[in-house]
Design an enzyme around this catalytic site. Sequence first.
Site, short mmCIF file in Angstrom:
data_model
loop_
_atom_site.label_atom_id
_atom_site.label_comp_id
_atom_site.label_asym_id
_atom_site.label_seq_id
_atom_site.Cartn_x
_atom_site.Cartn_y
_atom_site.Cartn_z
N TYR A 273 -2.38 0.16 10.21
CA TYR A 273 -2.54 -0.56 8.95
C TYR A 273 -1.31 -0.40 8.08
CZ TYR A 273 -3.77 -1.23 4.06
OH TYR A 273 -3.75 -1.61 2.74
N SER B 190 0.83 -1.20 0.00
CA SER B 190 0.00 0.00 0.00
C SER B 190 0.86 1.25 0.00
CB SER B 190 -0.88 -0.01 1.26
OG SER B 190 -1.44 1.27 1.49
N LYS C 84 1.81 -3.20 6.70
CA LYS C 84 2.31 -3.36 5.33
C LYS C 84 3.82 -3.13 5.29
CE LYS C 84 -1.55 -4.24 3.11
NZ LYS C 84 -1.79 -5.55 2.47
#
Length: 336
Positions: free
Chosen positions: A148, A124, A152
């Site tokens: 989040y 991402s 990643k």
Amino acid sequence: MAVLVTGGAGFIGSHATVELLENDYEVVVVDNLSNSQLASIERIKEMTGKEFVFHQVDLLDYQALDDVFSQYDISAVMHFAGYKAVGQSVQMPLSYYNNNISGTLTLCEIMLKHKVEKLVFSSSATVYGQPERVPIEESFSLSATNPYGRTKLMIEEILRDLAVSNPSFRIAILRYFNPIGAHPSGKLGEDPRGVPNNLIPFITQVAIGKRQELQVFGGDYDTSDGTGVRDYIHVVDLVKGHIKALEYLDNHEGIETFNLGTGTGYSVLEILRSFNEVTGKKIPYRITDRRPGDIGVCYANPEKAKKLLGWQAEKSLKEMCRDSWNWQVLNPDGFH
């Protein structure tokens, strides 16, 4: 020889499964259905006219995943499975770290065990944190502004260490910007459970009457109209990039990172205007406080993917809005 697709019943994973089947790959899908629907699997078969294997498996379940690898001749993995909501990750960081990182560790351990050494990973643009400038290049320094994004980023580091320890591994890390749109057939699209965390599903649900108004998180960013700017990419363009990455790994060892975006940033209000034009509907909205973990401006420099993968996004913003709306109209309650 089959491609294993983790999270293959979800929004991006289901579109990738269609693209793989249409390019004559054998496919095995695993998904725990925590944020997806079994109906998407049936629709993929209907759309493509092809059969493939599906197992309801959680990546945290080592034995169940190991059984899948033992049962099929898997040559490569496309890894989409994971929690993905920025706001929710701020509220539930431990769940995100456990699910996203532990699940990937389990997957990698089993890949090593079965000598499956080709991986396309769904990363991402959040790994760039608050970029010093735009457009964002793959060489920029990495950080993250929310749990989040940190999951990643941590997984990327794990994969880099794996590639160093085992030079026969071939890994493509694909840093997505903002996937929107839906399959042009209207049979696959984004079907969030509960309140949508992403902009376009929220807009389409307001447009169809499921929600009263759109909340725009932040109107005081340093942008042309004060709302956040993002690089929106059609999901079909995005998954075509995965096919190109898989082909690239056939001829390249080691690990490589690619931005998948259009190279153009649009503000939230620009998206709203485009959606209004496509649908003829005026979407009511209200500007509220910024969302924790969000940044102001984020869009890609996609030249590396164009040069090395021979890939570039082709669909326009209006096509993205049109296909999103078509999905919502044909599926007012999602897959139900």
